[in-house]
Design a protein around this motif. Sequence first.
Motif, mmCIF file in Angstrom:
data_model
loop_
_atom_site.group_PDB
_atom_site.id
_atom_site.type_symbol
_atom_site.label_atom_id
_atom_site.label_comp_id
_atom_site.label_asym_id
_atom_site.label_seq_id
_atom_site.Cartn_x
_atom_site.Cartn_y
_atom_site.Cartn_z
ATOM 1 N N UNK A 688 0.831 -1.204 0.000
ATOM 2 C CA UNK A 688 0.000 0.000 0.000
ATOM 3 C C UNK A 688 0.871 1.261 0.000
ATOM 4 N N UNK A 689 1.873 1.307 0.856
ATOM 5 C CA UNK A 689 2.725 2.486 0.923
ATOM 6 C C UNK A 689 3.546 2.663 -0.355
ATOM 7 N N UNK A 747 2.637 4.622 11.815
ATOM 8 C CA UNK A 747 1.953 5.911 11.641
ATOM 9 C C UNK A 747 1.283 6.005 10.273
ATOM 10 N N UNK A 748 1.994 5.587 9.238
ATOM 11 C CA UNK A 748 1.491 5.758 7.874
ATOM 12 C C UNK A 748 0.523 4.655 7.464
ATOM 13 N N UNK A 749 0.781 3.450 7.942
ATOM 14 C CA UNK A 749 -0.090 2.314 7.590
ATOM 15 C C UNK A 749 -0.259 1.441 8.817
ATOM 16 N N UNK A 750 -1.010 1.915 9.797
ATOM 17 C CA UNK A 750 -1.151 1.146 11.042
ATOM 18 C C UNK A 750 -1.810 -0.204 10.789
ATOM 19 N N UNK A 766 -5.771 -5.378 1.595
ATOM 20 C CA UNK A 766 -5.650 -6.283 0.436
ATOM 21 C C UNK A 766 -6.204 -5.674 -0.850
ATOM 22 N N UNK A 767 -7.081 -4.670 -0.751
ATOM 23 C CA UNK A 767 -7.651 -4.067 -1.943
ATOM 24 C C UNK A 767 -6.962 -2.774 -2.336
ATOM 25 N N UNK A 768 -7.572 -2.063 -3.253
ATOM 26 C CA UNK A 768 -7.001 -0.799 -3.707
ATOM 27 C C UNK A 768 -7.052 0.254 -2.610
ATOM 28 N N UNK A 769 -8.093 0.253 -1.764
ATOM 29 C CA UNK A 769 -8.234 1.231 -0.684
ATOM 30 C C UNK A 769 -8.337 0.480 0.637
ATOM 31 N N UNK A 770 -7.607 0.910 1.652
ATOM 32 C CA UNK A 770 -7.675 0.236 2.950
ATOM 33 C C UNK A 770 -9.093 0.242 3.501
ATOM 34 N N UNK A 791 -2.259 11.301 5.642
ATOM 35 C CA UNK A 791 -3.480 12.034 5.310
ATOM 36 C C UNK A 791 -3.886 11.955 3.856
ATOM 37 N N UNK A 792 -3.188 11.155 3.074
ATOM 38 C CA UNK A 792 -3.490 11.107 1.644
ATOM 39 C C UNK A 792 -4.674 10.195 1.306
ATOM 40 N N UNK A 793 -4.870 9.149 2.073
ATOM 41 C CA UNK A 793 -5.869 8.139 1.708
ATOM 42 C C UNK A 793 -6.872 7.961 2.843
ATOM 43 N N UNK A 794 -8.185 8.202 2.593
ATOM 44 C CA UNK A 794 -9.176 7.972 3.655
ATOM 45 C C UNK A 794 -9.448 6.477 3.814
ATOM 46 N N UNK A 795 -9.746 6.098 5.020
ATOM 47 C CA UNK A 795 -10.187 4.724 5.250
ATOM 48 C C UNK A 795 -11.572 4.524 4.664
#
Length: 858
Positions: A688-689, A747-750, A766-770, A791-795
């Motif tokens: 993801x990162x 911090x970035x991908x807990x 596992x997908x395109x968006x957490x 802060x770039x990608x919303x859950x």
Amino acid sequence: MAGADSRREALARLPVAEALPALHTALTERGTAVLHAPPGTGKTTLVPLSLAGLLDGSPARSVLVAEPRRMAARSAARRMAWLLGEEPGGRVGFTVRGEREVSGRTRVEVVTTGVLLQRLQRDPELPGVDVVLIDECHERHLDADAAVAFLVDVRSVLRPELRLLVASATQDGKAWAGLLAAQEDGPETPVVHGGGAGHRVEVRHRPPPRGVRPPHGMRVDPALLRHVAATVRESLESVPEGDVLCFLPGAAEIGRVARLLEEGQGLPAEVLRLHGRAPASTQDAVLRGRAPGDGGPRRVILSTSVAESSLTVPGVRAVVDAGLAREPRTDHARGLGSLTTVRVSQAGAAQRAGRAGREAPGVVFRCWAEGEDAARPRWPSPEIAVADLTGFALQAACWGAPGAGGLALLDAPPPGAMAAAGDVLAAVGAVDEAGQPTERGRRMARMGVHPRLARALLDGSARVGGELASEVVALLSEEPPREYGDDVAEALRAARRGRDAYGARWRGEARRLRAACASVGEAPAAASSPRRGGAEGVGLVVALAHPERVAAHRGDGAYLMASGTRARCADASGLHGAPWLAVATADRPAGSASARVRLAAVLDEETAREAAAALRTVRQEVRWDEGRGCVIAREVVSLGAVEVEERPLSAPGSERVRAAVLEGLREQGPGVLKWTREAESLRQRMAFLHRVLGAPWPSVSDDALLERADEWLGDATTRAEFARIDAGRVLAGLLPWAAGDAARLEELAPERVEVPSGSRVRIDYSGEQPVLAAKLQELFGWREAPRLAGGRVPLLVHLLSPAGRPAAVTADLASFWQDGYRSVRAELRGRYPKHPWPEDPADAEATRHTNRRLQGRS
């Protein structure tokens, strides 16, 4: 006197006579001409006699006539000699392989195109010959194409006065004329049309019943043959007089139809079989004919395509055409050649039909639907496009045109086929690295057999003796009858004691080969080696002809050839279980993964190694063995694809071992490592990162992990050791520690996020968006989910029902509480009454409990 009258009458009936003045003029003024004359018009008999000056007062000339087949050459010579009131060997003679009838008086000699090529190679000037007639060029036999090309060169360089006549029975004369004119850079080559097209022929289509399968390889549906036999019976009933000529693709089909006709009610006619292997007496009986009304029985002649154009079968009033023909095919990748059954071309069908109108009006019965006429190929496939070109390539090289460059050919040879032919010629020592013929190659070209067989004859004579080598090569040059079996040694014994037509031809060819071998003066290649006889010697000669077909037993009737082709013996074959075979003839049935052994000889390993010595390789091999799951290091001795010996390497070298280990890891992929749930999660977070932030976060795809395998593989060398490598440790080692970013992973991908209820919920990367999946009640009061990757990608929040089923999906919780929650509440409150469903979830207290537990707590 009666005989002279009948001969004069026969000459007067030949329609080509009216074209003779134009033909003489064309050859005198231009030196070359193309004659188009349908079958039966006299182009094969009257024209050569006229050109030789044997019918009128024209100047005496020596004429050489080239026919595509031995049967046609003998027949044409006998017919011309009869027209002169003579026997062959007088003013008209013939020469075919193994048979010669000529004398000092001979003015017209008929030869096969193969014999003509041999003469051109020996002496290109053809001394004493004034005119060469290449007959039946429309059949597009390879030897005929080559002979025309060579003769064009002879006229251009050595003998411009030599006259060349190309004769065809079909409307392809313009193509030949254009070729001759272009090559000789002179005026247009005349096309002379010779007489009419014969009598009217009525065409009746008799399609087979439904369900008849099309031909497949060499197989012809027995239902079609039954239909052909029934059509022959119909033709005898509906055409009241004359003979019936039935065209079938091969000798096997002729035999089946003959048996069908002779069964049951019998047949009011004599059944004769005409094909290349038929006894000379049968051929003579067919070609002599029977005059209608002479009181003798009618005849049914079952014939292959030999009777299409180059032979005249007198007395025929009806033709039955099965609609099939045989053409050669070569599988260059496997080194296998065979015949295949195809639909007869439109030109071939027209030729066959014309046989019914040779002497009087007739009828042709076509065993296919009328609508199929136009779908048939216009012309037969030229042999140069589909056949094995090894012999042609050697002829071209000896002619001074390696690769056939610059030859006057209607169709250029396929580059792949010529390359394969060049490889064979180099392997047998016939050409050098530049493709130029060696002295040995020139000797081979003069022997009148395929270069492979010439090699077997020359080298085999020194090892097994000239007599046995000649006998075996004679057997291989014309495949023996099926009843001789598939064992070459057994077939040789059958030929020696046989008194059939094949045995007679075989004995004559063996004598010719012994003489040919002696005439070229080949020095013994292995005079010091002991001579071998019996089955061992037979196998050696076969293997010398086809070293790439030396085959090792692989169990259950299966063999692996040195070429890499797999092959099988027939179930009833006596060859089963032999440790080694030299395969003489094999084909690959359509749709089959393995070749089918049709003729082979038993070998021992020593003989196999001797015959295929040029294919011997020794290689050191350090590679990953998937079956064993480890690296193997060995030295292997092979004959082509067949491994004959191996021994372990004691010191293979660490670099080679390491490369083999990496090869094995790449074959299996990183999935062979030890993957825990935590390791899978870490890989997804890192992926993801990398996808969102890029460097310094590394790619952790399969390819990327394998690319950096040297960094984490350690000393593992087996599949079992791979499985003990902790994939989580591998991934942790790839984190960007040097840049300091590794510390920000949580911090970035807990891995987990704490929700308002106090639960720590795992994030799915596992997908395109957490995705954060949590029960709806645990998120009350949460107005905004955290954003990842700085802060770039919303859950993406999956709100679940109390039963854990998806109730809603949102990336904007505040909007959901305001707009979407009411409909979810209305749908689920009645279903889950024990759980809290506040009207204002944005200000409600999050909980993991039911209402009862909440009350208890309060």
